[in-house]
Write a protein that holds these residues in place. Structure first.
Motif, mmCIF file in Angstrom:
data_model
loop_
_atom_site.group_PDB
_atom_site.id
_atom_site.type_symbol
_atom_site.label_atom_id
_atom_site.label_comp_id
_atom_site.label_asym_id
_atom_site.label_seq_id
_atom_site.Cartn_x
_atom_site.Cartn_y
_atom_site.Cartn_z
ATOM 1 N N UNK A 1 0.808 -1.215 0.000
ATOM 2 C CA UNK A 1 0.000 0.000 0.000
ATOM 3 C C UNK A 1 0.845 1.270 0.000
ATOM 4 N N UNK A 2 2.152 1.140 -0.028
ATOM 5 C CA UNK A 2 3.036 2.316 -0.082
ATOM 6 C C UNK A 2 3.188 2.783 -1.533
ATOM 7 N N UNK A 3 3.552 4.046 -1.717
ATOM 8 C CA UNK A 3 3.769 4.535 -3.094
ATOM 9 C C UNK A 3 4.943 3.870 -3.795
ATOM 10 N N UNK A 4 5.834 3.185 -3.018
ATOM 11 C CA UNK A 4 6.963 2.515 -3.668
ATOM 12 C C UNK A 4 6.503 1.301 -4.462
ATOM 13 N N UNK B 1 -1.471 5.261 7.832
ATOM 14 C CA UNK B 1 -1.635 5.688 9.229
ATOM 15 C C UNK B 1 -2.531 4.716 9.990
ATOM 16 N N UNK B 2 -3.602 4.267 9.349
ATOM 17 C CA UNK B 2 -4.485 3.300 9.994
ATOM 18 C C UNK B 2 -3.751 1.973 10.247
ATOM 19 N N UNK B 3 -2.949 1.513 9.307
ATOM 20 C CA UNK B 3 -2.193 0.268 9.476
ATOM 21 C C UNK B 3 -1.144 0.376 10.571
ATOM 22 N N UNK B 4 -0.408 1.507 10.588
ATOM 23 C CA UNK B 4 0.622 1.697 11.624
ATOM 24 C C UNK B 4 -0.025 1.832 12.998
#
Length: 166
Positions: free
Chosen positions: A38-41, A55-58
């Motif tokens: 789900x990251x932009x990488x 933010x919800x996952x972290x």
């Protein structure tokens, strides 16, 4: 449920800490594997669109890690309370009085000091504790036990001075 949270004999501390470490590492790996795609990488999104999901996952990962830590502390509670439990300790037993310890530096109170001269004469001997004279020794052939001789003509033995009279 009470036996699960507060067992009579808890698991060893090393076992609990090892399980806690493995669970924390598993939780971190699971969170990383969930967050990485789900990251932009790795996804075709920009940071502005991905931050709410990240933010919800972290936040979920942090809450799970804190909850797991609190659960591990609850399981370690018997080990934390073991030092407060009354039991046998070297300081709990008093073996001799404080005044007669070997480290007392008063000459008259120390009992492990140098050899002292003994008194000589009648002051050394105490009073005798003998209250009655010793009995005379009987010959080896004589029996000390009473006998019941019915053929003896009914002659009774002389009562001993130590036997009670009826």
């Amino acid at each position: 449920m009470r036996q699960l949270l507060f067992p009579r004999r808890p698991l060893a501390r090393s076992t609990l800490l090892s399980c806690h470490l493995l669970l924390q590492l598993g939780l971190l790996a699971g969170a990383a594997l969930w967050l990485a795609p789900r990251t932009p990488w790795l996804a075709p999104v920009d940071w502005a669109g991905a931050w709410p999901t990240l933010a919800l996952g972290v936040g979920t990962w942090l809450l799970a890690a804190i909850g797991l830590r609190l659960l591990a502390e609850l399981w370690l509670l018997p080990h934390h309370l073991a030092s407060q439990r009354p039991g046998f300790a070297p300081g709990a037993v008093v073996t001799r009085s404080f005044e007669r310890r070997p480290a007392v530096h008063a000459e008259e109170a120390a009992w492990t000091s140098e050899a002292r001269p003994l008194e000589s004469g009648d002051g050394v001997l105490g009073n005798a504790r003998v209250t009655r004279p010793a009995e005379r020794l009987r010959p080896r052939g004589a029996s000390n036990e009473p006998t019941l001789d019915l053929a003896g003509g009914g002659v009774a033995e002389a009562p001993s001075s130590r036997e009670p009279r009826l």
